[in-house]
Design a protein around this motif. Sequence first.
Motif, short mmCIF file in Angstrom:
data_model
loop_
_atom_site.label_atom_id
_atom_site.label_comp_id
_atom_site.label_asym_id
_atom_site.label_seq_id
_atom_site.Cartn_x
_atom_site.Cartn_y
_atom_site.Cartn_z
N CYS A 2 14.28 -17.75 -0.11
CA CYS A 2 13.06 -17.80 -1.28
C CYS A 2 12.80 -15.83 -1.96
O CYS A 2 11.94 -15.50 -2.36
N ARG A 3 13.04 -15.04 -0.82
CA ARG A 3 12.64 -14.16 -1.18
C ARG A 3 13.03 -13.05 -2.01
O ARG A 3 14.00 -13.37 -2.52
N ARG A 4 12.14 -12.46 -2.15
CA ARG A 4 12.75 -11.21 -4.12
C ARG A 4 13.58 -9.95 -3.47
O ARG A 4 13.38 -9.28 -2.16
N GLU A 93 13.53 -24.64 -7.76
CA GLU A 93 11.90 -24.09 -7.66
C GLU A 93 10.86 -25.09 -7.36
O GLU A 93 10.54 -24.35 -6.90
N CYS A 96 11.48 -23.41 -3.51
CA CYS A 96 10.49 -22.35 -3.45
C CYS A 96 9.47 -22.07 -3.79
O CYS A 96 8.08 -21.54 -2.66
N ARG A 97 8.88 -23.07 -4.43
CA ARG A 97 7.21 -23.66 -4.42
C ARG A 97 6.74 -24.45 -3.12
O ARG A 97 5.79 -23.46 -2.46
N ARG A 98 7.46 -24.60 -2.56
CA ARG A 98 7.61 -25.64 -0.43
C ARG A 98 7.07 -23.42 0.53
O ARG A 98 6.43 -23.95 1.03
N GLY A 100 7.58 -20.73 -0.23
CA GLY A 100 7.57 -18.79 -0.57
C GLY A 100 8.48 -18.57 -0.83
O GLY A 100 9.06 -18.78 -0.82
N GLU A 101 7.75 -17.11 -0.54
CA GLU A 101 8.72 -16.00 0.03
C GLU A 101 9.99 -15.78 1.51
O GLU A 101 9.73 -14.69 1.89
N ALA A 102 9.49 -16.62 2.35
CA ALA A 102 9.87 -16.72 3.26
C ALA A 102 10.95 -16.62 3.43
O ALA A 102 11.95 -17.09 2.95
#
Length: 207
Positions: A2-4, A93, A96-98, A100-102
């Motif tokens: 989920c990283r940006r 979504e 990614c809420r769970r 984060g951006e890991a």
Amino acid sequence: MCRRLEDREVEILRAALASNRFYHVYKSTSIPLATVWRILRRLAERGYLEYHNGRVRITESGLILLALHDDVALRILARKYGVSADVMREYLELVCRRLGEADLPVRSLADTVGLIGVGALRELRGTPVEGLAVDLLFQFCRDCVVEVDGSALILGGGGIVAARCKLCGDGCKKLYPECPHAKVFFRSLKTRFLRATKSSHNADKKT
């Protein structure tokens, strides 16, 4: 997963989605050749792309990551799993809420079930995403699936975690169902277990 992504990473992944040739990927971006090569290698090291003999292939891991930034990739991923883009977006979504951006590696969408935990899927009960979550859970836990009279179940915690229920209608997929047919399933399982135990006992006697 989920990283940006950086803008240039998005540009290269989009290009790789459109063409599997490195030269075409490079020409379809506004990025210098050396930079394209460097970013492509970095994405390949993380499992988002594969590169061999001048050919580039975006992996499912890369498609999932790109789907968080790009509607075309989102629609492709959604079609692959037979759901709408809105359903796929809602599931991603949740993941990614769970998480984060890991930047956690996944080989397929089913791997996300292991990352967020089966219990996290409970909040999808009764939502449009429930069917997708059931399918992913069955893929992730395929060795745990119990088939009974044309229906398939995943059992846990003293009950049914997920079901593809023939008795409830074709295509019925439920998470943590309060199933009116649960007694039928468990009675059938008990009968089969007792028969198997008896057969094993008789076989032991003969030997």
